[in-house]
Design a protein around this motif. Structure first.
Motif, PDB file in Angstrom:
ATOM      1  N   GLU A   9       0.843  -1.187   0.000  1.00 16.93           N
ATOM      2  CA  GLU A   9       0.000   0.000   0.000  1.00 16.93           C
ATOM      3  C   GLU A   9       0.887   1.249   0.000  1.00 16.93           C
ATOM      4  O   GLU A   9       2.083   1.192   0.249  1.00 16.93           O
ATOM      5  CB  GLU A   9      -0.917   0.002   1.227  1.00 16.93           C
ATOM      6  CG  GLU A   9      -1.935  -1.108   1.249  1.00 16.93           C
ATOM      7  CD  GLU A   9      -2.986  -0.980   0.158  1.00 16.93           C
ATOM      8  OE1 GLU A   9      -3.415   0.160  -0.118  1.00 16.93           O
ATOM      9  OE2 GLU A   9      -3.355  -2.008  -0.416  1.00 16.93           O
ATOM     10  N   THR A  10       0.284   2.411  -0.222  1.00 13.70           N
ATOM     11  CA  THR A  10       1.025   3.656  -0.393  1.00 13.70           C
ATOM     12  C   THR A  10       1.943   3.999   0.778  1.00 13.70           C
ATOM     13  O   THR A  10       3.131   4.223   0.586  1.00 13.70           O
ATOM     14  CB  THR A  10       0.044   4.827  -0.627  1.00 13.70           C
ATOM     15  OG1 THR A  10      -0.753   4.514  -1.767  1.00 13.70           O
ATOM     16  CG2 THR A  10       0.790   6.115  -0.877  1.00 13.70           C
ATOM     17  N   GLU A  11       1.421   4.043   2.014  1.00 17.44           N
ATOM     18  CA  GLU A  11       2.250   4.477   3.141  1.00 17.44           C
ATOM     19  C   GLU A  11       3.398   3.515   3.438  1.00 17.44           C
ATOM     20  O   GLU A  11       4.541   3.951   3.555  1.00 17.44           O
ATOM     21  CB  GLU A  11       1.401   4.733   4.379  1.00 17.44           C
ATOM     22  CG  GLU A  11       0.632   6.026   4.282  1.00 17.44           C
ATOM     23  CD  GLU A  11      -0.169   6.335   5.532  1.00 17.44           C
ATOM     24  OE1 GLU A  11      -0.279   5.474   6.421  1.00 17.44           O
ATOM     25  OE2 GLU A  11      -0.683   7.454   5.617  1.00 17.44           O
ATOM     26  N   PRO A  12       3.144   2.208   3.573  1.00 16.00           N
ATOM     27  CA  PRO A  12       4.281   1.311   3.813  1.00 16.00           C
ATOM     28  C   PRO A  12       5.303   1.344   2.676  1.00 16.00           C
ATOM     29  O   PRO A  12       6.506   1.308   2.912  1.00 16.00           O
ATOM     30  CB  PRO A  12       3.648  -0.077   3.935  1.00 16.00           C
ATOM     31  CG  PRO A  12       2.235   0.180   4.314  1.00 16.00           C
ATOM     32  CD  PRO A  12       1.874   1.486   3.658  1.00 16.00           C
ATOM     33  N   LYS A  13       4.818   1.446   1.456  1.00 17.33           N
ATOM     34  CA  LYS A  13       5.728   1.486   0.311  1.00 17.33           C
ATOM     35  C   LYS A  13       6.580   2.747   0.347  1.00 17.33           C
ATOM     36  O   LYS A  13       7.788   2.702   0.077  1.00 17.33           O
ATOM     37  CB  LYS A  13       4.929   1.423  -0.999  1.00 17.33           C
ATOM     38  CG  LYS A  13       5.790   1.297  -2.218  1.00 17.33           C
ATOM     39  CD  LYS A  13       4.949   1.118  -3.465  1.00 17.33           C
ATOM     40  CE  LYS A  13       5.836   0.954  -4.685  1.00 17.33           C
ATOM     41  NZ  LYS A  13       5.050   0.736  -5.889  1.00 17.33           N
ATOM     42  N   THR A  14       5.981   3.872   0.720  1.00 16.30           N
ATOM     43  CA  THR A  14       6.734   5.125   0.830  1.00 16.30           C
ATOM     44  C   THR A  14       7.823   5.005   1.884  1.00 16.30           C
ATOM     45  O   THR A  14       8.982   5.369   1.654  1.00 16.30           O
ATOM     46  CB  THR A  14       5.784   6.290   1.176  1.00 16.30           C
ATOM     47  OG1 THR A  14       4.825   6.425   0.126  1.00 16.30           O
ATOM     48  CG2 THR A  14       6.547   7.595   1.337  1.00 16.30           C
ATOM     49  N   VAL A  15       7.472   4.469   3.056  1.00 15.55           N
ATOM     50  CA  VAL A  15       8.457   4.294   4.132  1.00 15.55           C
ATOM     51  C   VAL A  15       9.552   3.337   3.669  1.00 15.55           C
ATOM     52  O   VAL A  15      10.747   3.594   3.870  1.00 15.55           O
ATOM     53  CB  VAL A  15       7.785   3.796   5.429  1.00 15.55           C
ATOM     54  CG1 VAL A  15       8.827   3.490   6.490  1.00 15.55           C
ATOM     55  CG2 VAL A  15       6.788   4.832   5.942  1.00 15.55           C
ATOM     56  N   GLU A  34      10.335  -0.488   6.895  1.00 15.57           N
ATOM     57  CA  GLU A  34       9.210  -0.183   7.754  1.00 15.57           C
ATOM     58  C   GLU A  34       8.863  -1.403   8.601  1.00 15.57           C
ATOM     59  O   GLU A  34       9.030  -2.524   8.143  1.00 15.57           O
ATOM     60  CB  GLU A  34       8.014   0.279   6.921  1.00 15.57           C
ATOM     61  CG  GLU A  34       7.121  -0.811   6.363  1.00 15.57           C
ATOM     62  CD  GLU A  34       7.699  -1.643   5.201  1.00 15.57           C
ATOM     63  OE1 GLU A  34       7.008  -2.559   4.794  1.00 15.57           O
ATOM     64  OE2 GLU A  34       8.823  -1.451   4.737  1.00 15.57           O
ATOM     65  N   PRO A  66       4.941   7.476   9.341  1.00 11.80           N
ATOM     66  CA  PRO A  66       4.716   7.813   7.936  1.00 11.80           C
ATOM     67  C   PRO A  66       3.950   9.108   7.713  1.00 11.80           C
ATOM     68  O   PRO A  66       3.948   9.633   6.606  1.00 11.80           O
ATOM     69  CB  PRO A  66       3.916   6.616   7.411  1.00 11.80           C
ATOM     70  CG  PRO A  66       3.208   6.098   8.615  1.00 11.80           C
ATOM     71  CD  PRO A  66       4.155   6.319   9.760  1.00 11.80           C
ATOM     72  N   ASN A  67       3.313   9.621   8.768  1.00 12.22           N
ATOM     73  CA  ASN A  67       2.585  10.878   8.597  1.00 12.22           C
ATOM     74  C   ASN A  67       2.372  11.529   9.960  1.00 12.22           C
ATOM     75  O   ASN A  67       2.566  10.902  11.005  1.00 12.22           O
ATOM     76  CB  ASN A  67       1.244  10.656   7.876  1.00 12.22           C
ATOM     77  CG  ASN A  67       0.339   9.722   8.624  1.00 12.22           C
ATOM     78  OD1 ASN A  67       0.070   9.890   9.815  1.00 12.22           O
ATOM     79  ND2 ASN A  67      -0.142   8.693   7.939  1.00 12.22           N
ATOM     80  N   ALA A  70      -0.318   9.823  12.474  1.00 11.05           N
ATOM     81  CA  ALA A  70       0.157   8.648  13.211  1.00 11.05           C
ATOM     82  C   ALA A  70       1.148   9.059  14.294  1.00 11.05           C
ATOM     83  O   ALA A  70       1.097   8.562  15.420  1.00 11.05           O
ATOM     84  CB  ALA A  70       0.798   7.650  12.246  1.00 11.05           C
TER      85      ALA A  70
END
Length: 128
Positions: A9-15, A34, A66-67, A70
């Motif tokens: 997903e977007t957030e885990p992939k970004t991290v 992550e 990640p943001n 959180a």
């Protein structure tokens, strides 16, 4: 909710991508993820499940979220449970330091920010 790329997903992939870039640009930096907080903070569980991590055998002293949502939720929970201490917020990236205080700041919080402001002033003076 992801450990070392188990979720795309977007957030885990970004991290995951940020950590990869950190490893490329700073190979000696001990940072990894992550990963879920329970793995990050529980060395025995983390080391057993992920023996390849750069954190193997080490205690974690910093968490990166990640943001802002959180990070704020975790920070507030830790403060309310009495397991952490907050210093800041600290504004960075400006030409001169800026420090903020909440209207309801406790004395200890004010003293901590004063200490940071003093360090900032000394650093700026040494840079001249």
């Amino acid at each position: 909710y992801s450990n070392f790329g188990t979720n795309s997903e977007t957030e885990p992939k970004t991290v995951h991508n940020v950590v990869s870039k950190l490893h490329e640009e700073n190979p000696d930096m001990i940072v990894d993820g992550e990963m879920q907080v329970n793995y990050a903070l529980n060395r025995a569980v983390r080391d057993k499940a992920y023996p390849f991590t750069r954190l193997y055998g080490k205690d974690v002293n910093t968490l990166v979220f990640p943001n802002l949502s959180a990070a704020n939720a975790a920070y507030r929970i830790m403060l309310e449970m009495g397991v952490g201490e907050s210093i800041g917020p600290i504004q960075m990236g400006l030409k001169k330091p800026v420090h903020f205080m909440n209207v309801d700041a406790e004395v200890r919080d004010i003293i901590n920010v004063i200490a940071i402001a003093g360090l900032d002033a000394a650093t700026l003076e040494n840079m001249k």
